[in-house]
Design an enzyme around this catalytic site. Structure first.
Site, PDB file in Angstrom:
ATOM      1  N   HIS A 240     -16.799  13.754   9.246  1.00 14.64           N
ATOM      2  CA  HIS A 240     -16.676  15.262   8.301  1.00 14.64           C
ATOM      3  C   HIS A 240     -17.924  15.610   7.659  1.00 14.64           C
ATOM      4  O   HIS A 240     -18.012  16.049   6.701  1.00 14.64           O
ATOM      5  CB  HIS A 240     -15.637  14.846   7.145  1.00 14.64           C
ATOM      6  CG  HIS A 240     -14.418  14.263   7.436  1.00 14.64           C
ATOM      7  ND1 HIS A 240     -13.891  12.947   7.524  1.00 14.64           N
ATOM      8  CD2 HIS A 240     -13.229  15.004   7.962  1.00 14.64           C
ATOM      9  CE1 HIS A 240     -12.653  12.622   8.040  1.00 14.64           C
ATOM     10  NE2 HIS A 240     -12.288  14.024   8.253  1.00 14.64           N
ATOM     11  N   LYS A 243     -21.558  18.979  11.706  1.00 10.00           N
ATOM     12  CA  LYS A 243     -21.279  18.947  13.484  1.00 10.00           C
ATOM     13  C   LYS A 243     -19.623  19.203  13.584  1.00 10.00           C
ATOM     14  O   LYS A 243     -19.108  19.672  14.469  1.00 10.00           O
ATOM     15  CB  LYS A 243     -21.921  17.967  13.974  1.00 10.00           C
ATOM     16  CG  LYS A 243     -23.419  18.189  14.347  1.00 10.00           C
ATOM     17  CD  LYS A 243     -23.798  17.324  15.246  1.00 10.00           C
ATOM     18  CE  LYS A 243     -25.218  17.556  15.607  1.00 10.00           C
ATOM     19  NZ  LYS A 243     -26.371  17.560  14.755  1.00 10.00           N
TER      20      LYS A 243
END
Length: 511
Positions: A240, A243
């Site tokens: 998380h 990206k």
């Protein structure tokens, strides 16, 4: 040692600027260049890069360029105080003159050419690029999650942020090529080939190409500050992270174009969806809501065990917007609608609400009306849910590394739960979950039902997101069978080693 693509094979890139063609050799110091293989896929330079040939040429393209700058050659000529083009013509003239007067090219000229060729070959060699820091080994394990994540600080360091910020600001005025702009609209986009500073440039492109800058009078400088602060507030965790934020936003962006939502929904709704995707996991620490609640964390206490993470992501988003408000020039009513929409979209990403939202969408689908606000609101929630869990709709070489990252984050949580004596989340337990088993049920019972319902409203999505997910299900089903067979073989071998070979084996050995 494999050689790098010969600079003679460099092609030209056509940017948005009128009549602008710039070769990679003329790229400016802050332009973004990408290397393409003969199949047209972006690749990274590594020691195992196959050498090019006249029949299989690599392309080094400027994918984002400063349209207002002079070519690098002109800058260099100015710095050196002479015209490089004139010098090149003069050298060609002298070479012809020597040939005419001497009747043949002297040996000393051949020797000089040989030295120049040797120097060029040295510059193009991977071996000699390494000391310049111009390549990184992205061969086997390129996309695998870093084994050093647990050793990194959760929050980004000031030095890390400043380095990325400086690069982003240098690139922020670049014009991204039309080829990349079109690629950005597809679910096949490969995030692994782009650095964080470049990703911010691409996010900026999304806001521009959807006409948000003009429609909502968003100031470019404020947008850049907002995007950087978003980058800064995503943490150094395996899945998380920033990206992932980009992947979710890029899928949302692609869905907007693929389904032609611009002709069916107001721009303000599209702005809400894109910004919600950008902000949807801000300040995620790598531990899900179940952990937050069981561990009685500060977030769980603050939000009374009700979607603690999603509420926190929303709060951080509007904390950033208080300082870098990209909506500062909209009306009060518009801002109220934007805030309400972003909160609704981000809260919809809590997977405990999955069946509730999906069933609501299924109930309105037969009579879906884009003019009905309630219908639009449910669709917006469905779209961000699809975008949030869309990795398996991407090519396997893009999707599978993300699964590795997710499992690493899951295993970290289950390890912590065991250490703290908390209930262990079953699908995160490294002692019970395998890579294929984590996906087959999820794809079959969560992904496909959700994606199929969205495709019922937009049939064009069948080929773009459902077909790849079905392929992924087959891939992991076969992997699961292979692992099970291997497990059985090991068990049988272990049994035979303890009890001795069976009668049939004994007979065969006696013969």
């Amino acid at each position: 040692m494999d050689s790098l693509p010969n600079l003679n094979t460099i092609v030209f890139c056509h940017c948005h600027c009128p009549d602008l063609f710039r070769s990679a050799a003329e790229a400016g110091p802050h332009d973004i260049l990408k290397l393409y293989n003969p199949k047209g896929n972006i690749i990274n330079i590594s020691p195992r890069l196959e050498p090019n040939s006249p029949n299989s040429r690599y392309k080094l393209e400027v994918v984002a360029a400063d349209c207002n700058s002079e070519p690098l050659g002109a800058e260099l000529a100015g710095a050196l105080g002479f015209d490089l083009l004139s010098m090149e013509k003069r050298l060609q003239g002298l070479e012809k003159k020597i040939l005419i007067e001497a009747g043949e090219t002297p040996a000393v000229v051949y020797e000089m050419k040989k030295q120049v060729d040797s120097f060029r070959e040295k510059l193009e060699s991977v071996e000699h690029l390494s000391w310049l820091g111009l390549f990184k080994d992205l061969s086997e394990g390129t996309h695998k999650p870093s084994p050093f994540y647990h050793k990194r600080t959760l929050r980004k360091t000031r030095e890390e942020c400043e380095h990325v910020r400086e690069k982003f600001l240098q690139m922020s005025s670049l014009e991204v090529s039309e080829e990349v702009r079109q690629y950005l609209k597809t679910p096949t986009f490969d995030n692994w080939q782009w650095e964080d500073s470049e990703i911010m440039v691409l996010l900026q492109v999304m806001y521009t190409d959807l006409d948000f800058i003009a429609a909502f009078n968003i100031e470019p400088e404020v947008l850049q500050q907002f995007l950087f602060e978003v980058y800064r507030r995503y943490n150094n965790i395996p899945f998380h992270n920033f990206k992932h934020c980009f992947c979710v936003t890029q899928m949302m962006y692609g869905l907007i174009w693929l389904t032609n939502l611009r002709s069916q929904m107001e721009s303000i709704d599209l702005l809400i969806m894109l910004t919600s995707a950008v902000c949807h996991d801000l300040d995620h620490t790598g531990y899900n809501n179940a952990y937050q609640i069981n561990a009685r964390t500060e977030l769980a206490l603050r939000y009374n065990d009700i979607s603690p993470l999603e509420n926190h992501h929303c709060a951080v988003a509007f904390e950033i917007l208080e300082k870098y408000n990209i909506f500062r020039n909209v009306s009060t009513d518009q801002y109220k609608r934007i805030r309400e929409g972003i909160i609704k979209c981000i809260l919809a990403t809590d997977m405990t609400r999955h069946n509730e939202i999906l069933n609501k969408f299924k109930s309105i689908l037969p009579t879906f009306d884009f003019n009905n606000k309630d219908h639009r609101d449910v669709l917006m929630m469905i779209l961000i849910k699809v975008s949030d869990i869309s990795n398996e709709a991407r090519p396997m070489e893009v999707a599978e590394p993300w699964l590795d990252c997710l499992l690493q984050e899951f295993y970290n949580q289950s390890d912590m739960e065991k250490l703290e004596g908390l209930p262990v989340t079953p699908f995160m337990d490294r002692d019970k979950v395998t890579k294929p088993s984590s996906q087959t049920g999820f794809i079959r019972f969560v992904l496909l039902p959700l994606f199929i319902e969205l495709a019922n409203l937009f049939p064009c999505l069948e080929q773009h997101i459902i077909d790849p997910v079905r392929k992924a299900l087959n891939y992991y089903t076969e992997m699961e069978k292979a692992l099970e067979q291997e497990k059985q073989n090991r068990a049988q071998s272990s049994t035979e080693s303890q009890t001795g070979p069976g009668p049939e084996t004994s007979k065969a050995e006696s013969k």
